[in-house]
Design a protein around this motif. Structure first.
Motif, mmCIF file in Angstrom:
data_model
loop_
_atom_site.group_PDB
_atom_site.id
_atom_site.type_symbol
_atom_site.label_atom_id
_atom_site.label_comp_id
_atom_site.label_asym_id
_atom_site.label_seq_id
_atom_site.Cartn_x
_atom_site.Cartn_y
_atom_site.Cartn_z
ATOM 1 N N ALA A 1 0.844 -1.211 0.000
ATOM 2 C CA ALA A 1 0.000 0.000 0.000
ATOM 3 C C ALA A 1 0.870 1.248 0.000
ATOM 4 O O ALA A 1 2.001 1.222 0.458
ATOM 5 N N LEU A 2 0.322 2.311 -0.486
ATOM 6 C CA LEU A 2 1.081 3.556 -0.567
ATOM 7 C C LEU A 2 0.945 4.333 0.720
ATOM 8 O O LEU A 2 -0.080 4.263 1.386
ATOM 9 N N PRO A 11 -6.206 15.697 -0.992
ATOM 10 C CA PRO A 11 -5.293 14.634 -0.576
ATOM 11 C C PRO A 11 -4.537 14.042 -1.763
ATOM 12 O O PRO A 11 -5.025 14.076 -2.884
ATOM 13 N N ALA A 12 -3.350 13.509 -1.513
ATOM 14 C CA ALA A 12 -2.593 12.867 -2.578
ATOM 15 C C ALA A 12 -3.274 11.553 -2.950
ATOM 16 O O ALA A 12 -4.075 11.021 -2.192
ATOM 17 N N ALA A 13 -2.931 11.053 -4.138
ATOM 18 C CA ALA A 13 -3.529 9.789 -4.584
ATOM 19 C C ALA A 13 -3.092 8.667 -3.668
ATOM 20 O O ALA A 13 -1.917 8.433 -3.491
ATOM 21 N N THR A 14 -4.024 8.004 -3.049
ATOM 22 C CA THR A 14 -3.706 6.910 -2.145
ATOM 23 C C THR A 14 -4.798 5.874 -2.248
ATOM 24 O O THR A 14 -5.873 6.134 -2.755
ATOM 25 N N GLU A 15 -4.485 4.698 -1.724
ATOM 26 C CA GLU A 15 -5.548 3.703 -1.615
ATOM 27 C C GLU A 15 -6.203 3.913 -0.251
ATOM 28 O O GLU A 15 -6.092 3.095 0.639
ATOM 29 N N SER A 16 -6.805 5.034 -0.073
ATOM 30 C CA SER A 16 -7.356 5.380 1.230
ATOM 31 C C SER A 16 -8.797 4.888 1.342
ATOM 32 O O SER A 16 -9.368 4.384 0.392
ATOM 33 N N ALA A 257 -4.684 5.402 -10.744
ATOM 34 C CA ALA A 257 -3.247 5.233 -10.508
ATOM 35 C C ALA A 257 -3.021 4.464 -9.213
ATOM 36 O O ALA A 257 -3.696 4.712 -8.212
ATOM 37 N N THR A 258 -2.088 3.509 -9.247
ATOM 38 C CA THR A 258 -1.732 2.769 -8.030
ATOM 39 C C THR A 258 -0.296 3.080 -7.612
ATOM 40 O O THR A 258 0.208 2.492 -6.683
ATOM 41 N N SER A 259 0.370 3.978 -8.332
ATOM 42 C CA SER A 259 1.693 4.416 -7.890
ATOM 43 C C SER A 259 1.764 5.935 -7.974
ATOM 44 O O SER A 259 1.143 6.536 -8.855
ATOM 45 N N THR A 263 2.928 5.719 -13.075
ATOM 46 C CA THR A 263 3.323 4.750 -14.100
ATOM 47 C C THR A 263 2.571 3.431 -13.942
ATOM 48 O O THR A 263 2.635 2.580 -14.813
ATOM 49 N N GLU A 264 1.871 3.261 -12.805
ATOM 50 C CA GLU A 264 1.093 2.035 -12.620
ATOM 51 C C GLU A 264 -0.367 2.366 -12.343
ATOM 52 O O GLU A 264 -0.658 3.240 -11.521
#
Ligand code: FRU
Length: 428
Positions: A1-2, A11-16, A257-259, A263-264
Protein backbone atom coordinates in the motif's frame (compact mmCIF):
# COMPACT_ATOMS: atom_id res chain seq x y z
CA UNK A 1 0.00 0.00 0.00
CA UNK A 2 1.08 3.56 -0.57
CA UNK A 3 1.88 5.92 2.23
CA UNK A 4 -0.51 8.79 2.82
CA UNK A 5 1.17 12.07 2.00
CA UNK A 6 -0.10 15.01 3.97
CA UNK A 7 -1.19 17.90 1.81
CA UNK A 8 -3.40 20.91 2.09
CA UNK A 9 -6.89 20.63 0.67
CA UNK A 10 -6.64 17.91 -1.92
CA UNK A 11 -5.29 14.63 -0.58
CA UNK A 12 -2.59 12.87 -2.58
CA UNK A 13 -3.53 9.79 -4.58
CA UNK A 14 -3.71 6.91 -2.14
CA UNK A 15 -5.55 3.70 -1.62
CA UNK A 16 -7.36 5.38 1.23
CA UNK A 17 -10.71 4.58 2.80
CA UNK A 18 -12.41 7.18 0.64
CA UNK A 19 -11.20 5.60 -2.59
CA UNK A 20 -13.71 5.30 -5.39
CA UNK A 21 -15.11 1.82 -5.78
CA UNK A 22 -15.95 0.48 -9.19
CA UNK A 23 -19.72 0.73 -9.56
CA UNK A 24 -22.50 0.24 -12.01
CA UNK A 25 -22.25 1.80 -15.45
CA UNK A 26 -24.81 4.23 -16.78
CA UNK A 27 -26.19 3.58 -20.27
CA UNK A 28 -26.58 5.60 -23.43
CA UNK A 29 -29.74 4.05 -24.85
CA UNK A 30 -31.69 3.88 -28.10
CA UNK A 31 -34.42 5.93 -26.40
CA UNK A 32 -31.95 8.76 -25.79
CA UNK A 33 -30.69 8.68 -29.37
CA UNK A 34 -34.24 8.75 -30.70
CA UNK A 35 -34.62 12.14 -28.97
CA UNK A 36 -31.77 13.62 -31.05
CA UNK A 37 -32.95 16.62 -32.99
CA UNK A 38 -30.99 19.58 -34.34
CA UNK A 39 -32.16 22.83 -32.72
CA UNK A 40 -30.86 26.41 -32.44
CA UNK A 41 -29.45 25.49 -29.03
CA UNK A 42 -27.30 22.57 -30.20
CA UNK A 43 -26.45 23.42 -33.82
CA UNK A 44 -23.16 25.17 -34.53
CA UNK A 45 -23.23 28.12 -36.94
CA UNK A 46 -21.83 27.46 -40.42
CA UNK A 47 -18.13 28.42 -40.39
CA UNK A 48 -18.08 31.33 -42.81
CA UNK A 49 -14.36 32.15 -42.96
CA UNK A 50 -11.03 30.45 -43.60
CA UNK A 51 -9.32 29.83 -40.26
CA UNK A 52 -5.52 30.35 -40.34
CA UNK A 53 -3.37 27.24 -40.52
CA UNK A 54 -1.70 27.10 -37.10
CA UNK A 55 0.97 24.78 -38.43
CA UNK A 56 3.15 25.74 -41.37
CA UNK A 57 3.53 22.25 -42.73
CA UNK A 58 1.33 19.82 -40.82
CA UNK A 59 -2.27 18.75 -40.70
CA UNK A 60 -3.74 19.42 -37.26
CA UNK A 61 -6.68 17.65 -35.60
CA UNK A 62 -7.48 16.46 -32.01
CA UNK A 63 -6.21 19.09 -29.55
CA UNK A 64 -5.97 19.40 -25.75
CA UNK A 65 -4.59 22.02 -23.35
CA UNK A 66 -1.82 21.59 -20.78
CA UNK A 67 -3.55 21.57 -17.40
CA UNK A 68 -2.40 21.59 -13.82
CA UNK A 69 -3.09 18.58 -11.63
CA UNK A 70 -6.29 20.24 -10.35
CA UNK A 71 -7.57 20.70 -13.89
CA UNK A 72 -6.96 24.44 -14.20
CA UNK A 73 -5.07 25.68 -17.27
CA UNK A 74 -1.30 25.68 -16.84
CA UNK A 75 0.41 29.01 -17.54
CA UNK A 76 4.11 29.77 -17.71
CA UNK A 77 5.07 33.43 -17.62
CA UNK A 78 1.85 34.22 -19.44
CA UNK A 79 2.16 31.42 -21.99
CA UNK A 80 -0.56 28.84 -22.52
CA UNK A 81 0.20 25.53 -24.22
CA UNK A 82 -1.89 23.14 -26.30
CA UNK A 83 -1.03 19.77 -27.84
CA UNK A 84 -2.45 18.53 -31.14
CA UNK A 85 -2.32 15.40 -33.21
CA UNK A 86 -0.43 16.40 -36.34
CA UNK A 87 0.68 14.64 -39.52
CA UNK A 88 3.19 15.57 -42.18
CA UNK A 89 1.31 15.49 -45.51
CA UNK A 90 4.61 15.03 -47.34
CA UNK A 91 5.15 11.60 -45.81
CA UNK A 92 4.41 8.77 -48.22
CA UNK A 93 2.00 7.32 -45.63
CA UNK A 94 -0.11 10.50 -45.69
CA UNK A 95 -1.33 10.67 -49.27
CA UNK A 96 -4.80 11.99 -48.42
CA UNK A 97 -6.04 13.65 -45.20
CA UNK A 98 -7.81 10.44 -44.14
CA UNK A 99 -4.37 8.77 -43.96
CA UNK A 100 -3.32 11.09 -41.14
CA UNK A 101 -4.58 8.52 -38.61
CA UNK A 102 -1.75 6.26 -39.76
CA UNK A 103 1.04 8.74 -39.08
CA UNK A 104 -0.06 10.74 -36.06
CA UNK A 105 2.46 12.69 -33.96
CA UNK A 106 1.81 15.04 -31.01
CA UNK A 107 2.97 18.63 -31.57
CA UNK A 108 2.73 21.60 -29.21
CA UNK A 109 1.68 25.20 -29.77
CA UNK A 110 1.84 28.20 -27.44
CA UNK A 111 -0.02 31.45 -27.11
CA UNK A 112 -0.29 34.55 -24.93
CA UNK A 113 -3.99 35.15 -25.54
CA UNK A 114 -5.41 31.62 -25.92
CA UNK A 115 -6.18 32.13 -29.61
CA UNK A 116 -3.13 33.01 -31.71
CA UNK A 117 -1.04 29.86 -31.57
CA UNK A 118 2.63 29.54 -32.51
CA UNK A 119 4.07 26.19 -33.48
CA UNK A 120 6.61 24.62 -31.13
CA UNK A 121 7.26 21.27 -32.80
CA UNK A 122 6.83 17.59 -32.14
CA UNK A 123 6.86 16.79 -28.44
CA UNK A 124 7.51 13.04 -28.13
CA UNK A 125 10.85 11.96 -29.56
CA UNK A 126 10.58 9.82 -32.67
CA UNK A 127 12.60 6.83 -31.47
CA UNK A 128 11.19 6.87 -27.93
CA UNK A 129 7.40 6.79 -28.06
CA UNK A 130 5.58 3.47 -27.77
CA UNK A 131 3.49 2.01 -30.58
CA UNK A 132 3.92 2.96 -34.23
CA UNK A 133 2.21 6.31 -33.77
CA UNK A 134 0.62 8.43 -31.06
CA UNK A 135 -3.10 9.08 -30.85
CA UNK A 136 -5.04 11.40 -28.58
CA UNK A 137 -4.55 11.98 -24.95
CA UNK A 138 -4.16 14.70 -22.36
CA UNK A 139 -1.34 16.53 -20.59
CA UNK A 140 -0.84 17.41 -16.93
CA UNK A 141 1.81 19.65 -15.40
CA UNK A 142 3.00 19.13 -11.85
CA UNK A 143 4.62 22.35 -10.59
CA UNK A 144 6.40 20.68 -7.64
CA UNK A 145 8.08 18.18 -9.91
CA UNK A 146 8.29 20.67 -12.82
CA UNK A 147 7.24 17.83 -15.07
CA UNK A 148 4.71 17.26 -17.80
CA UNK A 149 2.87 13.96 -17.86
CA UNK A 150 1.86 13.21 -21.45
CA UNK A 151 -0.94 10.66 -21.51
CA UNK A 152 -1.35 9.27 -25.03
CA UNK A 153 -2.54 6.32 -27.06
CA UNK A 154 0.25 4.05 -28.27
CA UNK A 155 -1.42 2.94 -31.51
CA UNK A 156 -0.13 0.37 -33.99
CA UNK A 157 -0.30 0.88 -37.75
CA UNK A 158 -3.22 0.03 -39.98
CA UNK A 159 -4.79 -2.42 -40.55
CA UNK A 160 -4.22 -3.97 -37.10
CA UNK A 161 -4.50 -0.84 -35.01
CA UNK A 162 -4.03 -2.25 -31.51
CA UNK A 163 -4.23 0.54 -28.98
CA UNK A 164 -2.73 0.80 -25.52
CA UNK A 165 -2.61 3.67 -23.05
CA UNK A 166 0.77 5.21 -22.31
CA UNK A 167 2.41 7.97 -20.32
CA UNK A 168 5.59 9.89 -21.11
CA UNK A 169 7.29 11.70 -18.24
CA UNK A 170 10.37 13.91 -18.26
CA UNK A 171 11.96 16.49 -20.48
CA UNK A 172 12.09 20.16 -19.70
CA UNK A 173 9.98 23.19 -20.40
CA UNK A 174 11.57 26.58 -20.92
CA UNK A 175 9.84 29.87 -21.48
CA UNK A 176 11.17 33.20 -22.65
CA UNK A 177 9.76 36.44 -23.98
CA UNK A 178 9.37 34.95 -27.45
CA UNK A 179 8.11 31.49 -26.80
CA UNK A 180 8.13 28.13 -25.15
CA UNK A 181 10.44 25.21 -25.68
CA UNK A 182 9.63 21.69 -24.61
CA UNK A 183 12.65 19.46 -25.07
CA UNK A 184 14.52 16.46 -23.85
CA UNK A 185 14.02 12.76 -23.43
CA UNK A 186 11.04 11.31 -21.69
CA UNK A 187 10.46 7.95 -20.11
CA UNK A 188 7.57 6.07 -21.66
CA UNK A 189 5.42 3.48 -19.91
CA UNK A 190 2.42 1.43 -20.99
CA UNK A 191 -0.20 2.06 -18.31
CA UNK A 192 -3.27 0.26 -19.64
CA UNK A 193 -4.31 -2.55 -21.95
CA UNK A 194 -7.73 -3.99 -22.76
CA UNK A 195 -8.39 -6.93 -20.41
CA UNK A 196 -10.99 -8.82 -22.48
CA UNK A 197 -13.53 -8.72 -19.63
CA UNK A 198 -14.49 -5.13 -19.05
CA UNK A 199 -12.76 -3.89 -22.19
CA UNK A 200 -12.73 -5.70 -25.52
CA UNK A 201 -9.29 -6.58 -26.87
CA UNK A 202 -8.19 -6.09 -30.44
CA UNK A 203 -8.32 -9.88 -30.97
CA UNK A 204 -11.88 -10.20 -29.67
CA UNK A 205 -12.99 -7.40 -31.95
CA UNK A 206 -11.10 -8.85 -34.91
CA UNK A 207 -12.66 -12.30 -34.50
CA UNK A 208 -16.11 -10.80 -34.28
CA UNK A 209 -15.72 -8.21 -37.02
CA UNK A 210 -16.08 -5.38 -34.54
CA UNK A 211 -14.28 -2.10 -34.05
CA UNK A 212 -11.55 -1.94 -31.40
CA UNK A 213 -11.01 1.14 -29.31
CA UNK A 214 -8.77 1.46 -26.27
CA UNK A 215 -7.62 5.01 -26.52
CA UNK A 216 -7.80 8.71 -25.66
CA UNK A 217 -6.71 8.75 -21.96
CA UNK A 218 -7.90 11.90 -20.20
CA UNK A 219 -6.31 12.61 -16.82
CA UNK A 220 -8.22 14.12 -13.90
CA UNK A 221 -7.95 14.32 -10.18
CA UNK A 222 -11.06 13.15 -8.32
CA UNK A 223 -12.65 16.38 -7.02
CA UNK A 224 -13.37 14.85 -3.59
CA UNK A 225 -10.88 12.07 -2.95
CA UNK A 226 -7.93 13.54 -4.87
CA UNK A 227 -7.25 10.19 -6.56
CA UNK A 228 -5.45 10.24 -9.91
CA UNK A 229 -7.86 8.89 -12.54
CA UNK A 230 -8.15 8.55 -16.30
CA UNK A 231 -11.20 8.14 -18.49
CA UNK A 232 -10.74 6.62 -21.94
CA UNK A 233 -12.62 5.25 -24.95
CA UNK A 234 -13.22 1.47 -24.93
CA UNK A 235 -15.61 -1.22 -26.11
CA UNK A 236 -17.65 -3.62 -24.01
CA UNK A 237 -17.02 -7.29 -24.90
CA UNK A 238 -20.47 -8.55 -25.83
CA UNK A 239 -19.44 -11.89 -27.30
CA UNK A 240 -21.39 -11.02 -30.44
CA UNK A 241 -20.58 -13.63 -33.08
CA UNK A 242 -22.36 -12.10 -36.02
CA UNK A 243 -22.53 -8.40 -36.71
CA UNK A 244 -25.75 -7.55 -34.95
CA UNK A 245 -26.91 -4.70 -32.75
CA UNK A 246 -24.53 -5.85 -29.98
CA UNK A 247 -21.54 -5.24 -32.22
CA UNK A 248 -22.02 -1.52 -31.63
CA UNK A 249 -20.55 -1.60 -28.16
CA UNK A 250 -18.76 1.64 -27.24
CA UNK A 251 -18.02 2.49 -23.63
CA UNK A 252 -16.17 5.00 -21.49
CA UNK A 253 -13.63 3.29 -19.29
CA UNK A 254 -11.77 4.33 -16.15
CA UNK A 255 -8.34 3.66 -14.66
CA UNK A 256 -6.92 4.61 -11.28
CA UNK A 257 -3.25 5.23 -10.51
CA UNK A 258 -1.73 2.77 -8.03
CA UNK A 259 1.69 4.42 -7.89
CA UNK A 260 2.58 8.00 -7.00
CA UNK A 261 4.71 8.38 -10.11
CA UNK A 262 1.64 7.61 -12.28
CA UNK A 263 3.32 4.75 -14.10
CA UNK A 264 1.09 2.03 -12.62
CA UNK A 265 -2.67 1.95 -12.96
CA UNK A 266 -5.59 -0.43 -12.46
CA UNK A 267 -8.66 -0.82 -14.64
CA UNK A 268 -12.05 -0.01 -13.13
CA UNK A 269 -15.42 -0.79 -14.76
CA UNK A 270 -16.76 1.59 -17.41
CA UNK A 271 -18.80 4.60 -16.26
CA UNK A 272 -20.94 4.64 -19.41
CA UNK A 273 -21.84 1.95 -21.93
CA UNK A 274 -23.57 2.25 -25.29
CA UNK A 275 -24.16 -1.38 -26.28
CA UNK A 276 -26.54 -1.58 -29.23
CA UNK A 277 -26.18 2.17 -29.73
CA UNK A 278 -22.78 3.35 -30.95
CA UNK A 279 -19.31 1.86 -31.34
CA UNK A 280 -17.15 4.92 -30.64
CA UNK A 281 -17.44 7.18 -27.60
CA UNK A 282 -14.31 9.17 -28.35
CA UNK A 283 -12.17 11.50 -26.24
CA UNK A 284 -14.23 11.35 -23.00
CA UNK A 285 -13.65 14.16 -20.49
CA UNK A 286 -15.29 15.82 -17.49
CA UNK A 287 -16.33 19.23 -16.26
CA UNK A 288 -17.15 19.53 -12.54
CA UNK A 289 -19.60 22.21 -11.54
CA UNK A 290 -21.79 22.74 -8.45
CA UNK A 291 -21.33 19.14 -7.36
CA UNK A 292 -22.26 17.89 -10.85
CA UNK A 293 -20.13 15.55 -12.90
CA UNK A 294 -20.53 16.44 -16.57
CA UNK A 295 -19.18 13.66 -18.77
CA UNK A 296 -18.60 14.60 -22.42
CA UNK A 297 -17.56 12.57 -25.47
CA UNK A 298 -17.62 12.92 -29.24
CA UNK A 299 -19.02 10.59 -31.86
CA UNK A 300 -19.55 10.26 -35.60
CA UNK A 301 -22.66 9.89 -37.74
CA UNK A 302 -21.29 6.61 -39.17
CA UNK A 303 -20.69 4.84 -35.83
CA UNK A 304 -24.33 4.44 -34.74
CA UNK A 305 -25.92 0.98 -34.70
CA UNK A 306 -28.29 0.17 -37.58
CA UNK A 307 -31.55 2.06 -37.31
CA UNK A 308 -30.10 4.85 -35.17
CA UNK A 309 -29.03 8.25 -36.37
CA UNK A 310 -27.12 11.20 -35.07
CA UNK A 311 -24.87 13.95 -36.41
CA UNK A 312 -21.11 14.45 -35.98
CA UNK A 313 -21.33 15.80 -32.46
CA UNK A 314 -20.39 16.44 -28.86
CA UNK A 315 -22.54 14.62 -26.30
CA UNK A 316 -22.83 14.86 -22.54
CA UNK A 317 -24.31 13.29 -19.44
CA UNK A 318 -24.67 14.70 -15.93
CA UNK A 319 -24.58 12.84 -12.63
CA UNK A 320 -23.60 13.40 -9.02
CA UNK A 321 -20.63 11.03 -8.86
CA UNK A 322 -18.36 8.95 -11.04
CA UNK A 323 -20.52 5.82 -10.93
CA UNK A 324 -24.03 7.13 -11.16
CA UNK A 325 -26.29 4.68 -12.99
CA UNK A 326 -28.94 7.40 -12.96
CA UNK A 327 -26.68 9.80 -14.81
CA UNK A 328 -28.93 11.77 -17.19
CA UNK A 329 -28.23 12.65 -20.80
CA UNK A 330 -27.97 16.42 -21.28
CA UNK A 331 -30.94 17.84 -23.18
CA UNK A 332 -32.67 14.41 -22.92
CA UNK A 333 -30.87 13.14 -26.03
CA UNK A 334 -27.26 13.84 -24.85
CA UNK A 335 -26.56 16.01 -27.91
CA UNK A 336 -24.70 19.21 -26.97
CA UNK A 337 -23.09 20.36 -30.24
CA UNK A 338 -23.89 19.22 -33.79
CA UNK A 339 -22.54 20.42 -37.09
CA UNK A 340 -25.16 22.28 -39.13
CA UNK A 341 -27.06 20.35 -41.82
CA UNK A 342 -25.52 22.54 -44.56
CA UNK A 343 -22.00 21.60 -43.41
CA UNK A 344 -22.36 18.26 -41.63
CA UNK A 345 -18.59 17.61 -41.39
CA UNK A 346 -17.20 21.12 -40.87
CA UNK A 347 -15.73 20.41 -37.41
CA UNK A 348 -15.01 17.51 -35.06
CA UNK A 349 -13.31 16.50 -31.82
CA UNK A 350 -14.82 19.09 -29.51
CA UNK A 351 -13.08 19.44 -26.15
CA UNK A 352 -15.30 21.06 -23.52
CA UNK A 353 -13.57 23.30 -20.96
CA UNK A 354 -15.22 24.93 -17.99
CA UNK A 355 -15.44 28.72 -18.28
CA UNK A 356 -17.26 30.46 -15.43
CA UNK A 357 -20.84 29.20 -15.52
CA UNK A 358 -20.38 28.35 -19.20
CA UNK A 359 -18.05 26.13 -21.14
CA UNK A 360 -15.94 26.62 -24.24
CA UNK A 361 -15.67 23.78 -26.75
CA UNK A 362 -12.57 23.77 -28.92
CA UNK A 363 -12.46 21.67 -32.13
CA UNK A 364 -10.68 21.27 -35.49
CA UNK A 365 -11.73 22.14 -39.02
CA UNK A 366 -12.60 18.87 -40.72
CA UNK A 367 -14.18 18.50 -44.20
CA UNK A 368 -16.25 21.24 -45.78
CA UNK A 369 -18.44 21.16 -48.88
CA UNK A 370 -21.09 18.92 -50.35
CA UNK A 371 -20.37 15.64 -48.57
CA UNK A 372 -22.81 12.77 -47.90
CA UNK A 373 -20.72 10.75 -45.51
CA UNK A 374 -17.17 10.57 -44.17
CA UNK A 375 -17.10 7.02 -45.56
CA UNK A 376 -17.33 8.23 -49.17
CA UNK A 377 -14.63 10.90 -49.01
CA UNK A 378 -12.09 8.35 -50.23
CA UNK A 379 -14.00 8.08 -53.54
CA UNK A 380 -12.82 11.57 -54.50
CA UNK A 381 -9.53 12.45 -56.13
CA UNK A 382 -6.61 13.00 -53.72
CA UNK A 383 -6.43 16.67 -54.80
CA UNK A 384 -10.07 17.20 -53.97
CA UNK A 385 -9.75 15.44 -50.63
CA UNK A 386 -6.84 17.73 -49.71
CA UNK A 387 -8.80 20.76 -50.82
CA UNK A 388 -11.88 20.13 -48.70
CA UNK A 389 -9.93 19.23 -45.53
CA UNK A 390 -9.28 22.01 -43.00
CA UNK A 391 -6.53 20.51 -40.84
CA UNK A 392 -6.37 23.43 -38.42
CA UNK A 393 -8.32 24.70 -35.41
CA UNK A 394 -11.97 25.63 -35.95
CA UNK A 395 -13.76 28.51 -34.20
CA UNK A 396 -14.44 27.52 -30.59
CA UNK A 397 -17.99 27.69 -29.26
CA UNK A 398 -19.22 29.17 -26.01
CA UNK A 399 -21.95 26.96 -24.55
CA UNK A 400 -24.15 27.71 -21.56
CA UNK A 401 -24.34 24.89 -19.03
CA UNK A 402 -27.42 24.97 -16.81
CA UNK A 403 -28.31 21.83 -14.85
CA UNK A 404 -29.10 19.18 -17.43
CA UNK A 405 -29.51 21.65 -20.28
CA UNK A 406 -27.04 23.33 -22.61
CA UNK A 407 -27.28 26.09 -25.20
CA UNK A 408 -24.73 27.32 -27.75
CA UNK A 409 -24.29 31.00 -27.00
CA UNK A 410 -21.75 32.29 -29.47
CA UNK A 411 -18.84 31.54 -31.76
CA UNK A 412 -15.42 32.46 -30.33
CA UNK A 413 -12.07 32.92 -32.07
CA UNK A 414 -10.51 30.07 -34.05
CA UNK A 415 -8.79 27.68 -31.67
CA UNK A 416 -9.78 29.66 -28.58
CA UNK A 417 -8.90 28.01 -25.27
CA UNK A 418 -10.01 30.05 -22.23
CA UNK A 419 -6.90 30.93 -20.17
CA UNK A 420 -8.83 30.87 -16.92
CA UNK A 421 -10.83 27.81 -17.85
CA UNK A 422 -10.37 24.32 -16.64
CA UNK A 423 -12.40 21.36 -15.69
CA UNK A 424 -14.14 23.08 -12.76
CA UNK A 425 -13.73 21.95 -9.23
CA UNK A 426 -16.97 21.10 -7.45
CA UNK A 427 -16.98 24.46 -5.71
CA UNK A 428 -13.46 24.11 -4.36
C1 FRU B 1 -10.90 11.44 -32.84
C2 FRU B 1 -9.96 10.26 -32.97
C3 FRU B 1 -9.47 9.84 -31.59
C4 FRU B 1 -8.15 9.19 -31.91
C5 FRU B 1 -7.65 10.02 -33.07
C6 FRU B 1 -6.85 9.23 -34.07
O1 FRU B 1 -10.83 12.35 -33.90
O2 FRU B 1 -10.58 9.20 -33.63
O3 FRU B 1 -10.38 8.97 -30.95
O4 FRU B 1 -7.27 9.23 -30.83
O5 FRU B 1 -8.78 10.59 -33.69
O6 FRU B 1 -6.37 10.04 -35.10
Amino acid sequence: ALGVTASVGIPAATESAVAVEGGESAHWTEEHVEEIELTDDNTAPVIDHEPDQISEDRLVWDTWPLRNRDGSMAQFNGWQIIFSLTADPNRPEVDVPGDRHDWARISYFYSRDGKSWQEGGVVLEEDEFLGDQTWAGSAMYDPDEEQIYHFYTAADSFPDVRQRLAVAVGGSIETGPHGVEITGPQEHHIIGEADGEMYQTFEQGDEQGMAHAFRDPWYFQHPETGEDLLVFEGNTPTGATVPGQDSWNGNIGVMRATSDDLTEWELLPPVLEAVGVNQELERPHYIFQNGNWYLFFITHEHTYAPGLQGPEGLHGFVGDSMYDPDMEPLNESSLVIANPEEEPFQAYSWDAMQHGSNMVAQSFLNFRGDIDSLDTIGDRSPEEQREIFGGTLAPSLKVNLDGDETRIVTEKADGYVPPSGGRGGNGR
